[in-house]
Design a protein around this motif. Structure first.
Motif, PDB file in Angstrom:
ATOM      1  N   PRO A  29      51.585 -16.594  23.842  1.00  0.00           N
ATOM      2  CA  PRO A  29      51.658 -16.347  25.284  1.00  0.00           C
ATOM      3  C   PRO A  29      52.850 -17.449  25.751  1.00  0.00           C
ATOM      4  CG  PRO A  29      49.884 -17.514  24.637  1.00  0.00           C
ATOM      5  CD  PRO A  29      50.524 -17.194  23.314  1.00  0.00           C
ATOM      6  N   THR A 159      51.630 -13.752  32.891  1.00  0.00           N
ATOM      7  CA  THR A 159      51.967 -13.971  31.296  1.00  0.00           C
ATOM      8  C   THR A 159      51.702 -12.966  30.651  1.00  0.00           C
ATOM      9  OG1 THR A 159      49.850 -14.935  30.910  1.00  0.00           O
ATOM     10  CG2 THR A 159      51.260 -16.359  31.741  1.00  0.00           C
ATOM     11  N   ALA A 161      49.550 -13.346  27.883  1.00  0.00           N
ATOM     12  CA  ALA A 161      48.381 -13.686  27.193  1.00  0.00           C
ATOM     13  C   ALA A 161      47.483 -12.875  27.026  1.00  0.00           C
ATOM     14  CB  ALA A 161      48.011 -15.050  27.956  1.00  0.00           C
ATOM     15  N   PHE A 167      45.510 -18.111  28.219  1.00  0.00           N
ATOM     16  CA  PHE A 167      46.117 -18.553  29.624  1.00  0.00           C
ATOM     17  C   PHE A 167      45.809 -19.960  30.231  1.00  0.00           C
ATOM     18  CE2 PHE A 167      46.821 -17.438  34.080  1.00  0.00           C
ATOM     19  CZ  PHE A 167      47.927 -17.585  34.069  1.00  0.00           C
TER      20      PHE A 167
END
Length: 178
Positions: A29, A159, A161, A167
Motif C-alpha cells: 500500500p 491509497t 490498501a 491502511f
C-alpha cells in the motif's frame, strides 16, 4: 528525491513486508492521491477566487472549479454554476504537500485522529480530514486579508490498501494516525 519518498522506500516498505504477507512487492500500500477541496453553498465569486488561489499556493499546482450537477432552488444555484474548487495531488506534489502537512499542521496541532475519519469504500479505504483553520499554513497566514473567509479545507487520502488494517498501519507509519 524527497525525504518522504526515501522514508517510504527504506523504512515503511520493510515494515509492511514484516507485518503483512505479500506475494508481490507491487501490492504494497502507498498513497495514490491526495484530494484537496473547498466547497461552498453560495455562488460568491470572491470566495471562489480566494479559495482557488489558496489551493494553488498550498498544492503548488493549478486547481479546477467544481460545478453543480443539479439546480438547487433554495440556495439559488443553477446547474453548471461553480460551487467550489478541488486539487488532486499525485507523485512529487503529493510528497511535497504531505511534507507541509506533517511539518506545519500536525506538529503544531495535537489532533486526535481516530478510526471515525476512515471511510470504508466499496473498493478501497479512504481517510478524510477537515481543517477548520486554514491559516495554519504559513503561506496563507502571511496574506491574512485575502484568505480570512475561506471555508473548511477537505483533505482526502486515497491509497491502494486492500483492507483497513493495512491502511491504518500506513497512516501510523507516517505519524498521521495515532
Amino acid at each position: 528525491m524527497n525525504y518522504l519518498q526515501n522514508y517510504y522506500n527504506n523504512i515503511v516498505k520493510y515494515d509492511l513486508i514484516n507485518k503483512f504477507t505479500y506475494k508481490n512487492i507491487n501490492n504494497l500500500p502507498k498513497f495514490n492521491a491526495i484530494v484537496l477541496s473547498f466547497n461552498y453553498k453560495t455562488n460568491n465569486l470572491k470566495q471562489l477566487i480566494s479559495s482557488l488561489i489558496a489551493l494553488e499556493l498550498i498544492g503548488e499546482q493549478k486547481p479546477i472549479f467544481t460545478k453543480s450537477k443539479v439546480p438547487v432552488i433554495s440556495l439559488k444555484i443553477r446547474k453548471g454554476n461553480p460551487i467550489g474548487c478541488k486539487l488532486i495531488l499525485r507523485k512529487n506534489n503529493l510528497n511535497n504537500f504531505l511534507d507541509k502537512l506533517l511539518n506545519e499542521i500536525f506538529c503544531d496541532l495535537k489532533l486526535a485522529i481516530n478510526s471515525k475519519h476512515i471511510i470504508k469504500n466499496k473498493f478501497l479505504p479512504i481517510f478524510t480530514l477537515k481543517l477548520k483553520n486554514n491559516l495554519n499554513f504559513s503561506i496563507l497566514e502571511t496574506h491574512y486579508q485575502i484568505f480570512k473567509n475561506l471555508s473548511n479545507l477537505n483533505i482526502v487520502f486515497i491509497t491502494n490498501a486492500k483492507n483497513v488494517s493495512e491502511f491504518i498501519f500506513l497512516l501510523k507509519s507516517y505519524k498521521i494516525f495515532k
